[in-house]
Design a protein around this motif. Structure first.
Motif, PDB file in Angstrom:
ATOM      1  N   TRP A  69     -17.657  20.074 -16.595  1.00 33.94           N
ATOM      2  CA  TRP A  69     -17.554  18.949 -17.536  1.00 33.94           C
ATOM      3  C   TRP A  69     -16.382  18.033 -17.194  1.00 33.94           C
ATOM      4  CZ3 TRP A  69     -13.539  18.437 -21.326  1.00 33.94           C
ATOM      5  CH2 TRP A  69     -13.681  17.319 -22.155  1.00 33.94           C
ATOM      6  N   TRP A 353     -15.413  22.368 -33.806  1.00 38.52           N
ATOM      7  CA  TRP A 353     -15.933  22.965 -32.575  1.00 38.52           C
ATOM      8  C   TRP A 353     -16.992  22.092 -31.912  1.00 38.52           C
ATOM      9  CZ3 TRP A 353     -13.087  26.611 -30.666  1.00 38.52           C
ATOM     10  CH2 TRP A 353     -12.423  27.527 -31.492  1.00 38.52           C
ATOM     11  N   ALA A 354     -17.332  20.960 -32.482  1.00 40.44           N
ATOM     12  CA  ALA A 354     -18.406  20.124 -31.934  1.00 40.44           C
ATOM     13  C   ALA A 354     -18.197  19.739 -30.467  1.00 40.44           C
ATOM     14  CB  ALA A 354     -18.593  18.876 -32.808  1.00 40.44           C
ATOM     15  N   PRO A 355     -16.976  19.329 -30.041  1.00 41.31           N
ATOM     16  CA  PRO A 355     -16.797  19.000 -28.616  1.00 41.31           C
ATOM     17  C   PRO A 355     -17.088  20.182 -27.688  1.00 41.31           C
ATOM     18  CG  PRO A 355     -15.000  18.101 -29.918  1.00 41.31           C
ATOM     19  CD  PRO A 355     -15.778  19.001 -30.826  1.00 41.31           C
ATOM     20  N   ARG A 357     -19.103  22.721 -28.313  1.00 38.86           N
ATOM     21  CA  ARG A 357     -20.537  22.966 -28.333  1.00 38.86           C
ATOM     22  C   ARG A 357     -21.276  21.966 -27.453  1.00 38.86           C
ATOM     23  NH1 ARG A 357     -22.703  26.360 -32.080  1.00 38.86           N
ATOM     24  NH2 ARG A 357     -21.231  27.371 -33.489  1.00 38.86           N
ATOM     25  N   LYS A 358     -20.822  20.737 -27.442  1.00 41.98           N
ATOM     26  CA  LYS A 358     -21.449  19.714 -26.608  1.00 41.98           C
ATOM     27  C   LYS A 358     -21.298  20.063 -25.126  1.00 41.98           C
ATOM     28  CE  LYS A 358     -21.624  14.673 -26.067  1.00 41.98           C
ATOM     29  NZ  LYS A 358     -21.396  14.538 -24.624  1.00 41.98           N
ATOM     30  N   VAL A 359     -20.115  20.494 -24.749  1.00 44.95           N
ATOM     31  CA  VAL A 359     -19.877  20.880 -23.348  1.00 44.95           C
ATOM     32  C   VAL A 359     -20.752  22.072 -22.964  1.00 44.95           C
ATOM     33  CG1 VAL A 359     -18.165  21.862 -21.765  1.00 44.95           C
ATOM     34  CG2 VAL A 359     -17.551  19.934 -23.237  1.00 44.95           C
ATOM     35  N   THR A 361     -23.623  22.942 -24.281  1.00 44.40           N
ATOM     36  CA  THR A 361     -25.009  22.488 -24.208  1.00 44.40           C
ATOM     37  C   THR A 361     -25.287  21.759 -22.897  1.00 44.40           C
ATOM     38  OG1 THR A 361     -25.143  22.272 -26.612  1.00 44.40           O
ATOM     39  CG2 THR A 361     -26.761  21.054 -25.333  1.00 44.40           C
ATOM     40  N   GLU A 362     -24.320  20.922 -22.481  1.00 45.51           N
ATOM     41  CA  GLU A 362     -24.522  20.103 -21.289  1.00 45.51           C
ATOM     42  C   GLU A 362     -24.263  20.856 -19.992  1.00 45.51           C
ATOM     43  OE1 GLU A 362     -21.941  16.786 -21.758  1.00 45.51           O
ATOM     44  OE2 GLU A 362     -23.190  15.795 -23.290  1.00 45.51           O
ATOM     45  N   GLN A 363     -23.275  21.757 -19.996  1.00 48.87           N
ATOM     46  CA  GLN A 363     -22.809  22.340 -18.743  1.00 48.87           C
ATOM     47  C   GLN A 363     -23.089  23.833 -18.593  1.00 48.87           C
ATOM     48  OE1 GLN A 363     -21.809  20.392 -16.430  1.00 48.87           O
ATOM     49  NE2 GLN A 363     -21.523  18.523 -17.618  1.00 48.87           N
ATOM     50  N   TRP A 381     -11.672  27.772 -24.364  1.00 42.94           N
ATOM     51  CA  TRP A 381     -11.727  26.327 -24.623  1.00 42.94           C
ATOM     52  C   TRP A 381     -10.362  25.795 -25.055  1.00 42.94           C
ATOM     53  CZ3 TRP A 381     -14.506  22.020 -24.052  1.00 42.94           C
ATOM     54  CH2 TRP A 381     -14.233  20.928 -24.881  1.00 42.94           C
TER      55      TRP A 381
END
Length: 477
Positions: A69, A353-355, A357-359, A361-363, A381
């Protein structure tokens, strides 16, 4: 003269081309070493994987997701991040091997890692000046080494917090914990929280770390609860049969911390100065197990033995109980329904924790080891968030080395983690007077409960800093 000018112009052109190539390829920077703007930053994350005891594959998995990421978004302050991962194997040799690999690869830090074997990995890192950022907090060296920078209160804060949480609801408490050096500190820490709530000390029930049968320990914990107090010599033979070495009087302090050496001494778990146990109070018996992956095995045996449905309050801490465990064991019908859980961080559904979780999901799509509800992934994290912010404080053209990173950590104040922890600072004036844990700078814990198959905040119990409770506890490491 004309030829000389042409030669000079050609030389300048070649020099400019070479400099341009250096800028795009990090010329002059050793692979895996440090460098100025455009260099590669090498770090390591290690954890036990595939062992018979506690495993933390989500920590290296989260580290690799972070690497992908951050590099996809320009790196850290212009530096490409290179993350090495290592299987610590849950052995001193494995931990030392990981540290030596970090040294050989010229890592500028070890970040977000897990090991019970602090002596094995900290000594080599200290010799090379490599900082240890955001370990899981399970070894005492993480709170003692001048090159360790913990992001949470580790096992000390969790156990003291568990004592506080149980002290408000229980008549007596039984603690089931691993028969290891790290486990030997647990009763002292739990009792600190209990005594702050005028509770007697917990029964100390030991279990072999890799035991597949925890029925003897479950029988002892159930007998302690029905007998009405920790001092009863109930199920004494069961733990001994399992090699646990638990018996009457362990919770009273006649050997609770014996495995940790003479630092605790006889009577340590009984409280400072051998204070008399408070009188038992009204409430139900409580059983807390802190056994990592074996916690599920213990409570499965415990429920099967509870044929009279006494249903004592059960409890554990972050890492031994997780949302994934609750889901896997039945969700709303899980045997962990109603269990108390003590955590370092906000509940996993918190928007903070949203950032992360986004990472993930993407990576880390398709990587089953990386779970956003996992405390290991969460700690990793936060640790990489600290590393990122510290490197951002370097000058644009400044070389980043292990010793410079350590110096920056020692001098920085208010390292932010987007609200997941208090602002972190490891300056001398930020250290607290916690015996045996002088590097503890964040003692905050949150109190949670399993409701309708989800781990949620415990009503009426806001997050609390356990540092003052730990300051009053006897030395346990």
């Amino acid at each position: 003269m004309t030829d000389r000018r042409r030669a000079t112009a050609l030389s300048r052109l070649l020099l400019a081309s070479a400099m341009g190539a250096c800028l795009t390829t990090a010329c002059g920077v050793l692979p895996g070493g440090s460098g100025g703007s455009g260099g590669t930053l090498t770090v390591m994350t290690f954890a036990p994987m595939g062992t018979k005891a506690t495993n933390m594959p989500g920590m290296p998995g989260m580290a690799k997701a972070y690497e992908r990421w951050v590099n996809a978004n320009g790196g850290i302050h212009g530096h490409k991040l290179r993350v090495l991962t290592c299987n610590e194997k849950n052995t001193p040799t494995g931990a030392a091997d990981c540290a030596r690999q970090a040294i050989a690869e010229k890592a500028v830090a070890v970040v977000g890692s897990y090991s019970q074997h602090g002596r094995a990995f900290m000594a080599p890192l200290e010799a090379e000046g490599i900082p240890f950022i955001g370990g899981y907090g399970v070894s005492s060296e993480e709170f003692q080494s001048p090159l360790s920078y913990p992001v949470n209160g580790g096992q000390p804060a969790l156990l003291a917090g568990a004592g506080h949480q149980l002290g408000k609801a229980c008549a007596q408490v039984s603690l089931v914990r691993p028969d290891t050096l790290a486990g030997d500190t647990m009763p002292v820490l739990l009792n600190a929280g209990l005594r702050a709530n005028k509770m007697p000390d917990a029964s100390d029930i030991r279990a072999a770390e890799d035991s597949a049968d925890l029925t003897p320990q479950a029988r002892e914990a159930l007998a302690d609860g029905s007998a009405g107090g920790p001092a009863k010599d109930t199920a004494k033979g069961g733990a001994k049969d399992a090699g646990a070495g638990s018996g009457a009087g362990t919770a009273a302090g006649t050997g609770t911390a014996a495995g940790a050496g003479a630092a605790a001494g006889a009577g340590t778990a009984a409280g400072a100065g051998g204070a008399k146990d408070p009188a038992p109070k009204e409430g139900k018996p409580c059983v807390t197990a802190v056994l990592g992956e074996r916690t599920e095995t213990f409570f499965d045996a415990f429920r099967r033995l509870d044929t009279q449905h006494r249903d004592p309050q059960i409890a554990s801490v972050l890492g031994s109980v997780s949302q994934a465990l609750v889901d896997r064991t039945g969700g709303k019908e899980s045997p962990f329904e109603g269990a108390f859980v003590t955590s370092w961080y906000p509940v996993s559904t918190d928007p903070l924790w949203a950032p992360m979780r986004k990472v993930i999901t993407e990576q880390a799509f398709g990587d089953d080891t990386v779970d956003p509800d996992d405390s290991g992934a969460q700690t990793t994290w936060i640790a990489y968030t600290v590393l990122n912010e510290i490197v951002q404080r370097f000058k644009a053209d400044e070389d980043v080395t292990a010793r410079k990173v350590a110096r920056a950590l020692n001098e920085s104040e208010g390292v932010k983690t987007a609200g997941l922890t208090p602002d972190l600072s490891w300056r001398y004036q930020d250290m607290r007077a916690v015996a045996g844990f002088p590097r503890l700078v964040n003692g905050r814990v949150s109190f949670q409960i399993v409701r309708a198959g989800r781990i949620v905040d415990q009503p009426g119990e806001p997050a609390q800093d356990m540092t003052s409770t730990l300051e009053q506890a006897p030395r346990s490491a």
